[in-house]
Scaffold this motif. Structure first.
Motif, PDB file in Angstrom:
ATOM      1  N   ASP A  16       0.818  -1.211   0.000  1.00 20.42           N
ATOM      2  CA  ASP A  16       0.000   0.000   0.000  1.00 20.42           C
ATOM      3  C   ASP A  16       0.853   1.263   0.000  1.00 20.42           C
ATOM      4  O   ASP A  16       1.618   1.503   0.936  1.00 20.42           O
ATOM      5  CB  ASP A  16      -0.920   0.026   1.228  1.00 20.42           C
ATOM      6  CG  ASP A  16      -1.941  -1.082   1.221  1.00 20.42           C
ATOM      7  OD1 ASP A  16      -2.772  -1.092   0.294  1.00 20.42           O
ATOM      8  OD2 ASP A  16      -1.892  -1.934   2.132  1.00 20.42           O
ATOM      9  N   LEU A  17       0.711   2.082  -1.066  1.00 17.71           N
ATOM     10  CA  LEU A  17       1.366   3.385  -1.091  1.00 17.71           C
ATOM     11  C   LEU A  17       0.679   4.298  -0.087  1.00 17.71           C
ATOM     12  O   LEU A  17      -0.551   4.287   0.029  1.00 17.71           O
ATOM     13  CB  LEU A  17       1.274   4.005  -2.485  1.00 17.71           C
ATOM     14  CG  LEU A  17       2.110   3.341  -3.569  1.00 17.71           C
ATOM     15  CD1 LEU A  17       1.769   3.912  -4.935  1.00 17.71           C
ATOM     16  CD2 LEU A  17       3.597   3.509  -3.278  1.00 17.71           C
ATOM     17  N   VAL A  18       1.453   5.082   0.653  1.00 14.32           N
ATOM     18  CA  VAL A  18       0.891   6.022   1.620  1.00 14.32           C
ATOM     19  C   VAL A  18       1.495   7.395   1.368  1.00 14.32           C
ATOM     20  O   VAL A  18       2.681   7.521   1.063  1.00 14.32           O
ATOM     21  CB  VAL A  18       1.157   5.562   3.077  1.00 14.32           C
ATOM     22  CG1 VAL A  18       0.345   4.333   3.411  1.00 14.32           C
ATOM     23  CG2 VAL A  18       2.629   5.315   3.338  1.00 14.32           C
ATOM     24  N   SER A  19       0.666   8.427   1.463  1.00 13.24           N
ATOM     25  CA  SER A  19       1.168   9.780   1.262  1.00 13.24           C
ATOM     26  C   SER A  19       0.662  10.747   2.326  1.00 13.24           C
ATOM     27  O   SER A  19       1.128  11.880   2.389  1.00 13.24           O
ATOM     28  CB  SER A  19       0.793  10.294  -0.133  1.00 13.24           C
ATOM     29  OG  SER A  19      -0.605  10.303  -0.286  1.00 13.24           O
ATOM     30  N   THR A  20      -0.281  10.302   3.159  1.00 19.11           N
ATOM     31  CA  THR A  20      -0.809  11.148   4.231  1.00 19.11           C
ATOM     32  C   THR A  20      -0.914  10.331   5.519  1.00 19.11           C
ATOM     33  O   THR A  20      -0.901   9.096   5.487  1.00 19.11           O
ATOM     34  CB  THR A  20      -2.215  11.683   3.890  1.00 19.11           C
ATOM     35  OG1 THR A  20      -3.133  10.580   3.835  1.00 19.11           O
ATOM     36  CG2 THR A  20      -2.234  12.435   2.569  1.00 19.11           C
TER      37      THR A  20
END
Length: 106
Positions: free
Chosen positions: A65-69
């Motif tokens: 899972d990509l996470v950015s926040t």
């Protein structure tokens, strides 16, 4: 009711308070993030520091899972909490270099 008592067993992760900005379920590792998922504070006696994380490292991915926040991290980590499991690895970036850290040793 009618002098009956119910008992519940609730499993909880250790929560760290103290007015830190983030609330991503990784605080129990001694790691706190800025809004852009850069480590803004780290407890040098915590698990995050012991596995090699440092202030300034940026979290990019939890397993697949990509996470950015911070909300992304909360969502992903909440799904692991429901399954009573932990992610196996996380992708981090330090000074333009990306690296994986295994979470299985924590």
């Amino acid at each position: 009711r009618n002098k009956r008592y119910l008992s519940f067993k609730v499993n909880c992760f250790k929560r760290v308070g103290g007015g830190k900005v983030s609330d991503t379920f990784l605080e129990h590792w001694g790691v706190w993030f800025s809004k852009s998922l850069v480590i803004s504070d780290i407890d040098k006696s915590g698990e995050g520091y012991k596995i090699g994380l440092r202030r300034g490292d940026r979290l990019l991915k939890i397993d697949e899972d990509l996470v950015s926040t911070q909300q992304d991290v909360q969502r992903v980590m909440s799904s692991y909490a429901v399954k009573k499991s932990m992610p196996k690895r996380m992708l981090w970036e330090r000074d333009g270099f990306q690296f994986f850290l295994s979470t299985t040793s924590i």
